[in-house]
Design a protein around this motif. Structure first.
Motif, PDB file in Angstrom:
ATOM      1  N   UNK A 116       0.844  -1.194   0.000  1.00 31.46           N
ATOM      2  CA  UNK A 116       0.000   0.000   0.000  1.00 31.46           C
ATOM      3  C   UNK A 116       0.881   1.246   0.000  1.00 31.46           C
ATOM      4  N   UNK A 117       0.532   2.182  -0.862  1.00 34.76           N
ATOM      5  CA  UNK A 117       1.216   3.472  -0.929  1.00 34.76           C
ATOM      6  C   UNK A 117       0.163   4.560  -0.741  1.00 34.76           C
ATOM      7  N   UNK A 118       0.349   5.371   0.291  1.00 33.97           N
ATOM      8  CA  UNK A 118      -0.629   6.383   0.680  1.00 33.97           C
ATOM      9  C   UNK A 118      -0.011   7.763   0.555  1.00 33.97           C
ATOM     10  N   UNK A 119      -0.774   8.688   0.003  1.00 33.07           N
ATOM     11  CA  UNK A 119      -0.383  10.093  -0.024  1.00 33.07           C
ATOM     12  C   UNK A 119      -1.447  10.898   0.700  1.00 33.07           C
ATOM     13  N   UNK A 120      -1.035  11.582   1.749  1.00 34.49           N
ATOM     14  CA  UNK A 120      -1.924  12.452   2.520  1.00 34.49           C
ATOM     15  C   UNK A 120      -1.505  13.896   2.260  1.00 34.49           C
ATOM     16  N   UNK A 121      -2.393  14.655   1.670  1.00 37.23           N
ATOM     17  CA  UNK A 121      -2.093  16.056   1.380  1.00 37.23           C
ATOM     18  C   UNK A 121      -2.684  16.930   2.478  1.00 37.23           C
ATOM     19  N   UNK A 122      -1.811  17.587   3.220  1.00 41.37           N
ATOM     20  CA  UNK A 122      -2.208  18.525   4.268  1.00 41.37           C
ATOM     21  C   UNK A 122      -1.989  19.949   3.757  1.00 41.37           C
ATOM     22  N   UNK A 123      -2.629  20.929   4.371  1.00 44.50           N
ATOM     23  CA  UNK A 123      -2.339  22.309   3.994  1.00 44.50           C
ATOM     24  C   UNK A 123      -0.847  22.617   4.180  1.00 44.50           C
ATOM     25  N   UNK A 124      -0.146  22.830   3.085  1.00 42.07           N
ATOM     26  CA  UNK A 124       1.259  23.209   3.144  1.00 42.07           C
ATOM     27  C   UNK A 124       2.254  22.076   3.234  1.00 42.07           C
ATOM     28  N   UNK A 125       1.798  20.801   3.230  1.00 42.11           N
ATOM     29  CA  UNK A 125       2.739  19.696   3.372  1.00 42.11           C
ATOM     30  C   UNK A 125       2.133  18.402   2.833  1.00 42.11           C
ATOM     31  N   UNK A 126       3.007  17.487   2.454  1.00 37.69           N
ATOM     32  CA  UNK A 126       2.601  16.174   1.968  1.00 37.69           C
ATOM     33  C   UNK A 126       3.218  15.097   2.844  1.00 37.69           C
ATOM     34  N   UNK A 127       2.442  14.050   3.142  1.00 39.59           N
ATOM     35  CA  UNK A 127       2.884  12.932   3.968  1.00 39.59           C
ATOM     36  C   UNK A 127       2.693  11.643   3.168  1.00 39.59           C
ATOM     37  N   UNK A 128       3.767  10.868   3.037  1.00 38.42           N
ATOM     38  CA  UNK A 128       3.721   9.607   2.302  1.00 38.42           C
ATOM     39  C   UNK A 128       3.899   8.433   3.260  1.00 38.42           C
TER      40      UNK A 128
END
Length: 454
Positions: free
Chosen positions: A298-310
């Motif tokens: 599983x590969x997850x991308x979480x887009x937050x205001x001003x930042x990205x978390x993988x």
């Protein structure tokens, strides 16, 4: 917990991680025994906190010993639906030096009714975490709940509300939040040591095998009805209990919550973000054709205001990433910071190491795939923080609201994977926007009579 109070507490317990090396061999030599004795006397309050350990088959057995070692804490009860697990946990308590033998109990409801119990620890399966947290808060107990603190977002919100309504200390088992050197690394991030931090990469690897379930009879040692608890009833199958329930949506939450919660929590902490505004999740059950329902890759991308978390997970291919089986890297405008255990390394933009700090006691270093305890030292510090928060009426290092924000990120990742598309989210609370099919997975149905209420 404010940064200053966190630093004060860590100074109180962080007299060197060598003094908190609480492995099974702890009492095998006088020097380590002296360190343990010193550690047990750090917190100065006189009030004894009586604990009930609920779910003590593996992780819970280890934590039974951890809590028994804490100053002015007593493991008064051990509780499990598997009668074989109870004597093992009681043995751990005795090995930790507690002279009073805990009482044993099968039904957690009886534990919650006991007025002498101040707090509970739970390492029950995921489908029990939030309902039990809510029940315990209603019964006036403080709660240490292992990650993930919920099986679905709706009950997670309810658990946060219950902690606040009943004014209980609720700590999620994200032990890295109490690790002193890692905390220092996060504070350096927040102070700008690598400039603006705009991305975090996290990962987990393992070499898990096939899981096949088959019809079977409920063993004599197991109360299967109570094991199911709030989950709608399903027929017993051999191979489900005690670990492989993780890979079935009815009870578990897959690798994303089983392990990803830990790394994503640290990443979210370092980035200083709350709820994502978009989530993407791809992968599948690729390695084996068996009964798993959750993805092994599983590969997850979480887009937050001003930042990205993988987050990257490989449950069945254990090759390390950056030399580690699990970890976190923060990327900023002036360099990067690596962590994941009670240590950190800072690199410049070209990858040159410019600063490094790690725990003095490397005999207690992270064992990323250890099911009972990846780090006994961090376990002990996190338990100590929980007890100190109770005594001083404050929020613990991983207060349930912090735990919920990390848990819901991964729950949303699973929802995105199950519906097969990205989700647009409200960054104020993480709620799904404009996707009725996905919104149906925000909550679950419960066994009649077991519905959580606050």
């Amino acid at each position: 917990m404010t940064p200053s109070s966190r630093r004060d507490f860590i100074k109180k317990i962080g007299i060197g991680t060598a003094a908190i090396s609480l492995g099974n061999s702890l009492f095998n030599n006088s020097a380590m025994a002296a360190s343990a004795k010193s550690y047990r006397n750090i917190i100065g309050a006189n009030d004894r906190i009586r604990m009930a350990m609920i779910g003590v088959n593996s992780r819970g057995a280890s934590m039974s010993g951890t809590f028994a070692r804490q100053k002015n804490a007593e493991v008064s009860y051990v509780c499990d639906v598997d009668e074989r697990a109870i004597p093992k946990a009681i043995k751990r308590v005795a090995e930790a030096g507690q002279t009073n033998t805990p009482k044993s109990e099968k039904d957690l409801r009886n534990v919650l009714e006991n007025k002498e119990i101040d707090a509970i620890y739970t390492a029950t399966p995921d489908h029990w975490h939030a309902p039990l947290t809510i029940m315990a808060c209603q019964a006036g107990k403080h709660v240490y709940v292992e990650k993930p603190m919920a099986h679905n977002p709706a009950e997670g919100e309810m658990a946060v509300a219950a902690a606040r309504k009943y004014n209980r200390v609720v700590q999620m088992g994200a032990q890295r939040r109490s690790a002193p050197i890692l905390t220092k690394g996060i504070e350096l991030l927040h102070d700008g040591i690598i400039g603006n931090v705009y991305m975090a990469k996290t990962w987990y690897t393992n070499t898990r095998k096939e899981t096949f379930l088959k019809p079977g009879s409920v063993p004599s040692w197991l109360d299967y009805d109570l094991w199911q608890g709030p989950a709608p009833r399903m027929a017993y199958q051999d191979g489900l209990i005690h670990y492989d329930w993780h890979w079935f949506w009815h009870w578990g939450t897959g690798e994303a919550l089983n392990n990803g919660t830990h790394e994503v929590d640290v990443a979210r902490w370092g980035l200083g973000v709350n709820f994502p505004k978009r989530v993407s999740s791809i992968g599948g059950r690729y390695q084996f054709q068996d009964d798993w329902e959750t993805p092994d890759t599983q590969v997850v991308t979480l887009e937050y205001p001003g930042a990205t978390l993988l987050w990257e997970s490989r449950s069945c291919n254990g090759r390390n990433v950056e030399g580690k089986d699990r970890g976190i890297i923060f990327y900023g405008e002036n360099g990067s910071l690596d962590t994941g255990e009670d240590a950190y390394q800072i690199y410049d933009l070209k990858g040159k190491l410019i600063k490094e700090e790690k725990a003095a006691d490397q005999g207690n270093a992270m064992q990323g795939r250890n099911l009972a305890s990846p780090s006994l030292g961090m376990d002990s510090m996190h338990a100590a923080d929980f007890l100190d928060a109770i005594r001083n009426d404050r929020r613990p290092n991983c207060d349930i609201e912090l735990g919920y924000k990390s848990t819901v990120a991964m729950l949303l990742s699973n929802i995105a994977w199950r519906v097969g598309r990205d989700l647009k989210l409200d960054p104020k609370n993480g709620h799904i926007i404009g996707d009725p099919e996905a919104e149906k997975l925000w909550s679950r149905t419960y066994e009649p009579g077991w519905e959580p209420k606050i």
